[in-house]
Scaffold this motif. Structure first.
Motif, short mmCIF file in Angstrom:
data_model
loop_
_atom_site.label_atom_id
_atom_site.label_comp_id
_atom_site.label_asym_id
_atom_site.label_seq_id
_atom_site.Cartn_x
_atom_site.Cartn_y
_atom_site.Cartn_z
N LYS A 140 0.82 -1.21 0.00
CA LYS A 140 0.00 0.00 0.00
C LYS A 140 0.86 1.26 0.00
CE LYS A 140 -3.36 -0.25 2.87
NZ LYS A 140 -4.09 -0.23 4.14
N GLY A 141 1.83 1.32 0.89
CA GLY A 141 2.70 2.48 0.96
C GLY A 141 3.60 2.61 -0.25
N ARG A 142 4.16 1.51 -0.68
CA ARG A 142 5.05 1.53 -1.86
C ARG A 142 4.29 1.99 -3.10
NH1 ARG A 142 9.85 -1.18 -0.99
NH2 ARG A 142 9.88 -2.50 0.84
N TYR A 143 3.12 1.41 -3.31
CA TYR A 143 2.35 1.77 -4.50
C TYR A 143 1.85 3.21 -4.44
CZ TYR A 143 2.24 -3.01 -6.36
OH TYR A 143 2.57 -4.22 -6.90
N ALA A 144 1.49 3.70 -3.27
CA ALA A 144 1.04 5.08 -3.15
C ALA A 144 2.17 6.04 -3.52
CB ALA A 144 0.53 5.36 -1.74
N VAL A 145 3.37 5.76 -3.03
CA VAL A 145 4.51 6.62 -3.36
C VAL A 145 4.82 6.53 -4.86
CG1 VAL A 145 7.00 6.96 -3.00
CG2 VAL A 145 5.50 6.54 -1.04
N THR A 146 4.81 5.34 -5.40
CA THR A 146 5.08 5.16 -6.83
C THR A 146 4.06 5.91 -7.68
OG1 THR A 146 6.08 3.00 -6.45
CG2 THR A 146 5.27 3.43 -8.68
N ALA A 147 2.78 5.78 -7.34
CA ALA A 147 1.72 6.44 -8.11
C ALA A 147 1.82 7.96 -8.00
CB ALA A 147 0.35 5.96 -7.64
N MET A 148 2.12 8.45 -6.80
CA MET A 148 2.25 9.90 -6.63
C MET A 148 3.46 10.44 -7.39
SD MET A 148 -0.16 11.38 -4.86
CE MET A 148 0.53 12.79 -3.99
N LEU A 149 4.55 9.69 -7.42
CA LEU A 149 5.72 10.12 -8.20
C LEU A 149 5.39 10.13 -9.68
CD1 LEU A 149 8.63 11.05 -8.32
CD2 LEU A 149 9.34 8.63 -8.18
N ASP A 150 4.67 9.13 -10.15
CA ASP A 150 4.23 9.09 -11.55
C ASP A 150 3.37 10.31 -11.85
OD1 ASP A 150 2.16 8.37 -13.73
OD2 ASP A 150 3.68 6.81 -13.98
N LEU A 151 2.44 10.61 -10.97
CA LEU A 151 1.57 11.78 -11.14
C LEU A 151 2.40 13.06 -11.18
CD1 LEU A 151 -1.28 12.99 -11.28
CD2 LEU A 151 -1.35 12.89 -8.78
N ALA A 152 3.36 13.19 -10.31
CA ALA A 152 4.22 14.37 -10.29
C ALA A 152 5.01 14.50 -11.59
CB ALA A 152 5.17 14.31 -9.09
N LEU A 153 5.51 13.39 -12.10
CA LEU A 153 6.30 13.41 -13.32
C LEU A 153 5.48 13.76 -14.56
CD1 LEU A 153 8.49 10.27 -12.64
CD2 LEU A 153 9.36 12.60 -12.94
N HIS A 154 4.20 13.37 -14.57
CA HIS A 154 3.37 13.56 -15.75
C HIS A 154 2.34 14.67 -15.61
CE1 HIS A 154 4.99 9.48 -16.24
NE2 HIS A 154 5.02 9.83 -17.51
N GLY A 155 2.23 15.26 -14.43
CA GLY A 155 1.20 16.26 -14.17
C GLY A 155 1.38 17.57 -14.90
N GLY A 156 2.57 17.85 -15.41
CA GLY A 156 2.79 19.09 -16.15
C GLY A 156 2.05 19.12 -17.47
N GLN A 157 1.58 17.99 -17.92
CA GLN A 157 0.88 17.89 -19.20
C GLN A 157 -0.63 17.92 -19.01
OE1 GLN A 157 2.55 14.13 -20.06
NE2 GLN A 157 4.61 14.93 -20.33
N GLY A 158 -1.09 18.20 -17.82
CA GLY A 158 -2.52 18.20 -17.52
C GLY A 158 -2.87 17.07 -16.59
N PRO A 159 -4.17 16.90 -16.32
CA PRO A 159 -4.59 15.82 -15.41
C PRO A 159 -4.12 14.45 -15.92
CG PRO A 159 -6.40 17.30 -15.86
CD PRO A 159 -5.29 17.69 -16.79
N VAL A 160 -3.78 13.59 -14.99
CA VAL A 160 -3.27 12.26 -15.31
C VAL A 160 -4.33 11.24 -14.89
CG1 VAL A 160 -1.44 10.58 -14.84
CG2 VAL A 160 -0.90 13.03 -14.92
N THR A 161 -4.65 10.33 -15.77
CA THR A 161 -5.66 9.31 -15.44
C THR A 161 -5.02 8.17 -14.65
OG1 THR A 161 -5.35 7.97 -17.43
CG2 THR A 161 -6.91 9.82 -17.58
N LEU A 162 -5.84 7.56 -13.81
CA LEU A 162 -5.37 6.40 -13.07
C LEU A 162 -5.08 5.24 -14.03
CD1 LEU A 162 -7.57 6.40 -9.84
CD2 LEU A 162 -5.29 7.38 -10.22
N ALA A 163 -5.79 5.20 -15.14
CA ALA A 163 -5.54 4.15 -16.13
C ALA A 163 -4.13 4.25 -16.68
CB ALA A 163 -6.57 4.23 -17.26
N ASP A 164 -3.66 5.48 -16.94
CA ASP A 164 -2.30 5.66 -17.44
C ASP A 164 -1.27 5.26 -16.38
OD1 ASP A 164 -3.03 6.47 -19.97
OD2 ASP A 164 -2.87 8.62 -19.52
N ILE A 165 -1.52 5.66 -15.15
CA ILE A 165 -0.61 5.28 -14.06
C ILE A 165 -0.60 3.76 -13.92
CG2 ILE A 165 -0.19 5.39 -11.56
CD1 ILE A 165 -1.42 8.22 -11.61
N SER A 166 -1.77 3.15 -14.02
CA SER A 166 -1.91 1.71 -13.90
C SER A 166 -1.04 0.98 -14.92
CB SER A 166 -3.37 1.31 -14.08
OG SER A 166 -3.52 -0.09 -14.12
#
Length: 165
Positions: free
Chosen positions: A6-32
């Protein structure tokens, strides 16, 4: 001490969101797809992250998630705490009843270690991680795989079989 999925995946997903968020909202499907985390698991994690006001959801076409504040202002401990992840290294859950209802000989040692781990994670932000060269290399590889549509690189069986926490 074990940081669970749970903790590992939350950090990974948030880092992914941070890396891709400059291009607009990021879908959970893309993170998945990029992180090989099941969509239903991400939905549960992001519900908690949203409640702790670490992310904001954008509805409608082109919607997704955004960080609720700058990546440099979101610390790894914030993310771990948001998903109710324990960093406790004691046997007793830091209750002090580890040996027949009383503190064991090493209780304070393990309790201090838990505090040190939390402090360490409180000093590292998503922004700090985004600046690391090796993280950028991994993100670039994941982006290329997603663009190329190379389904052989994504373990879809693992995506479907993950049990929600």
């Amino acid at each position: 001490m074990k940081l669970t999925t749970k903790g590992r995946y939350a950090v990974t997903a948030m880092l992914d969101l941070a890396l891709h968020g400059g291009q607009g909202p990021v879908t959970l499907a893309d993170i998945s797809v990029r992180q090989e985390i099941s969509l239903s698991y991400l939905e549960q994690l992001f519900s908690r992250l949203r409640r702790r006001q670490l992310v904001t959801s954008i509805r409608g076409p082109g919607g997704g998630y955004r960080l609720n504040r700058g990546a440099s202002d979101i610390y790894i401990a914030d993310v771990v705490d948001a998903v109710s992840e324990s960093l406790d290294t004691t046997r007793c859950g830091n209750k002090g009843d580890c040996q027949n209802g009383e503190k064991c000989l090493t209780h304070h040692l393990w309790s201090d270690l838990s505090d040190q781990i939390h402090q360490f994670l409180s000093e590292i932000s998503l922004g700090d991680l985004m600046e690391r060269h090796e993280i950028r290399l991994v993100a670039d590889r994941q982006n290329r795989r997603q663009i190329d549509g190379d389904s052989d690189t994504i373990n879809t069986e693992r995506l479907n079989d993950q049990a929600p926490a």
